[in-house]
Write a protein that holds these residues in place. Structure first.
Motif, PDB file in Angstrom:
ATOM      1  N   SER A 219       0.848  -1.188   0.000  1.00  0.00           N
ATOM      2  CA  SER A 219       0.000   0.000   0.000  1.00  0.00           C
ATOM      3  C   SER A 219       0.884   1.238   0.000  1.00  0.00           C
ATOM      4  CB  SER A 219      -0.920   0.012   1.217  1.00  0.00           C
ATOM      5  OG  SER A 219      -0.153   0.019   2.406  1.00  0.00           O
ATOM      6  N   ILE A 220       0.331   2.345  -0.447  1.00  0.00           N
ATOM      7  CA  ILE A 220       1.058   3.612  -0.488  1.00  0.00           C
ATOM      8  C   ILE A 220       0.975   4.275   0.875  1.00  0.00           C
ATOM      9  CG2 ILE A 220       1.108   5.917  -1.499  1.00  0.00           C
ATOM     10  CD1 ILE A 220       0.129   4.703  -4.106  1.00  0.00           C
ATOM     11  N   ALA A 221       2.138   4.550   1.461  1.00  0.00           N
ATOM     12  CA  ALA A 221       2.187   5.200   2.769  1.00  0.00           C
ATOM     13  C   ALA A 221       2.150   6.713   2.647  1.00  0.00           C
ATOM     14  CB  ALA A 221       3.445   4.765   3.524  1.00  0.00           C
ATOM     15  N   SER A 222       2.772   7.269   1.607  1.00  0.00           N
ATOM     16  CA  SER A 222       2.762   8.714   1.418  1.00  0.00           C
ATOM     17  C   SER A 222       3.052   9.039  -0.040  1.00  0.00           C
ATOM     18  CB  SER A 222       3.790   9.399   2.321  1.00  0.00           C
ATOM     19  OG  SER A 222       5.108   9.027   1.954  1.00  0.00           O
ATOM     20  N   CYS A 223       2.642  10.218  -0.447  1.00  0.00           N
ATOM     21  CA  CYS A 223       2.874  10.672  -1.814  1.00  0.00           C
ATOM     22  C   CYS A 223       2.951  12.192  -1.805  1.00  0.00           C
ATOM     23  CB  CYS A 223       1.750  10.190  -2.734  1.00  0.00           C
ATOM     24  SG  CYS A 223       1.938  10.729  -4.454  1.00  0.00           S
ATOM     25  N   ARG A 224       3.991  12.746  -2.417  1.00  0.00           N
ATOM     26  CA  ARG A 224       4.097  14.212  -2.460  1.00  0.00           C
ATOM     27  C   ARG A 224       4.758  14.641  -3.762  1.00  0.00           C
ATOM     28  NH1 ARG A 224       9.200  16.222  -1.104  1.00  0.00           N
ATOM     29  NH2 ARG A 224      10.686  14.665  -0.333  1.00  0.00           N
ATOM     30  N   LEU A 225       4.543  15.885  -4.103  1.00  0.00           N
ATOM     31  CA  LEU A 225       5.116  16.480  -5.313  1.00  0.00           C
ATOM     32  C   LEU A 225       6.286  17.362  -4.908  1.00  0.00           C
ATOM     33  CD1 LEU A 225       4.692  16.914  -8.416  1.00  0.00           C
ATOM     34  CD2 LEU A 225       3.363  18.953  -7.818  1.00  0.00           C
ATOM     35  N   THR A 228      10.766  19.783  -8.327  1.00  0.00           N
ATOM     36  CA  THR A 228      11.096  19.533  -9.733  1.00  0.00           C
ATOM     37  C   THR A 228       9.887  19.057 -10.534  1.00  0.00           C
ATOM     38  OG1 THR A 228      11.688  17.206  -9.378  1.00  0.00           O
ATOM     39  CG2 THR A 228      13.406  18.852  -8.985  1.00  0.00           C
ATOM     40  N   GLY A 229       8.754  18.863  -9.861  1.00  0.00           N
ATOM     41  CA  GLY A 229       7.565  18.372 -10.532  1.00  0.00           C
ATOM     42  C   GLY A 229       7.434  16.871 -10.522  1.00  0.00           C
ATOM     43  N   LEU A 230       8.328  16.172  -9.818  1.00  0.00           N
ATOM     44  CA  LEU A 230       8.265  14.715  -9.728  1.00  0.00           C
ATOM     45  C   LEU A 230       7.468  14.282  -8.504  1.00  0.00           C
ATOM     46  CD1 LEU A 230      11.963  13.747 -10.568  1.00  0.00           C
ATOM     47  CD2 LEU A 230       9.972  13.569 -12.075  1.00  0.00           C
ATOM     48  N   PHE A 231       6.722  13.194  -8.659  1.00  0.00           N
ATOM     49  CA  PHE A 231       6.038  12.582  -7.529  1.00  0.00           C
ATOM     50  C   PHE A 231       7.000  11.659  -6.800  1.00  0.00           C
ATOM     51  CE2 PHE A 231       2.234  13.573 -10.053  1.00  0.00           C
ATOM     52  CZ  PHE A 231       1.450  14.172  -9.064  1.00  0.00           C
TER      53      PHE A 231
END
Length: 243
Positions: A219-225, A228-231
């Motif tokens: 599962s995904i624990a965290s996600c941020r931008l 530089t525009g990359l996830f």
């Protein structure tokens, strides 16, 4: 050598087992310098109070600011600190740290005691956290993380004793609370007896077993931008899931 000695309590102010008390604060002094580790998550107050204590740490002492209006008349209160107080350098927790007092003229004096043994070896199971819940209570609530009414810990021989109890019935569980959240998680050692018991019993004999951890799906624990525009995504996986 690594310091493996836990902090030792030198003084409670007000003293432990005081009566006719409506406290505004508690001061605890120890024999070494301290740190706090998730104190409000670790603290169990029985019966519960509505105001969360304010913690202050200074050197070898811990101060809790309390709301005296939280305490009912003629009741025994027990503060169980879990692993909240640790030494500064090695994070060894003070063991079975409790403070009890009564707002009335006398303390509740009943206790339960017994032993937790491994089902296979019949040897005592040490360093287990033992939780008591006033009956009747639904087991689903216990597994979901219901806060206990009293807590204790098993010693090197698996023995335990929990005091300051009123004359009621309880059910209980004991487990190796690895993450310190007062909630059994799959993979943690577990012991229990489904029968309720009355405060005052002193020959409880529980058998424990190792349990298997649940292999949860990735599962995904965290996600941020980022800038530089990359996830950037954090998703924990085991070796099989990586393949």
């Amino acid at each position: 050598p690594r310091d493996e000695t836990p902090p030792r309590i030198l003084r409670f102010d007000p003293p432990n087992e005081s009566v006719r008390l409506q406290p505004t604060e508690l001061v605890m002094e120890f024999d070494e310098f301290l740190a706090l580790k998730n104190p409000n998550q670790q603290l169990i107050v029985s019966p519960p109070i509505s105001t969360q204590p304010e913690w202050k740490l200074r050197g070898k002492s811990v101060r809790l600011k309390l709301n005296p209006g939280d305490f009912m008349a003629n009741r025994t209160y027990v503060f169980s600190f879990g692993h909240a107080v640790v030494d500064l350098h090695e994070s060894n927790p003070a063991k079975d740290l409790k403070w009890a007092f009564s707002t009335g003229d006398a303390l509740d004096t009943l206790k339960v005691s017994g032993r937790v043994r491994d089902r296979m070896t019949r040897k005592g199971a040490s360093d287990l956290r033992l939780l008591l819940f006033e009956a009747p209570v639904q087991w689903d609530s216990i597994w979901a993380g219901k806060r206990p009414d009293a807590v204790g810990v098993t010693d090197e021989q698996g023995a335990f004793s929990i005091g300051y109890l009123s004359d009621v019935r309880f059910v209980g569980v004991a487990f190796d609370d690895v993450n310190g959240d007062y909630k059994w998680s799959p993979g943690e050692y577990l012991a229990l007896d489904t029968f309720s018991f009355r405060a005052g019993e002193n020959a409880l004999d529980w058998l424990g077993d190792e349990t298997e951890a649940v292999d949860l799906p990735a599962s995904i624990a965290s996600c941020r931008l980022d800038t530089t525009g990359l996830f950037r995504i954090l998703a924990e996986m085991n070796a099989d899931q990586m393949e």
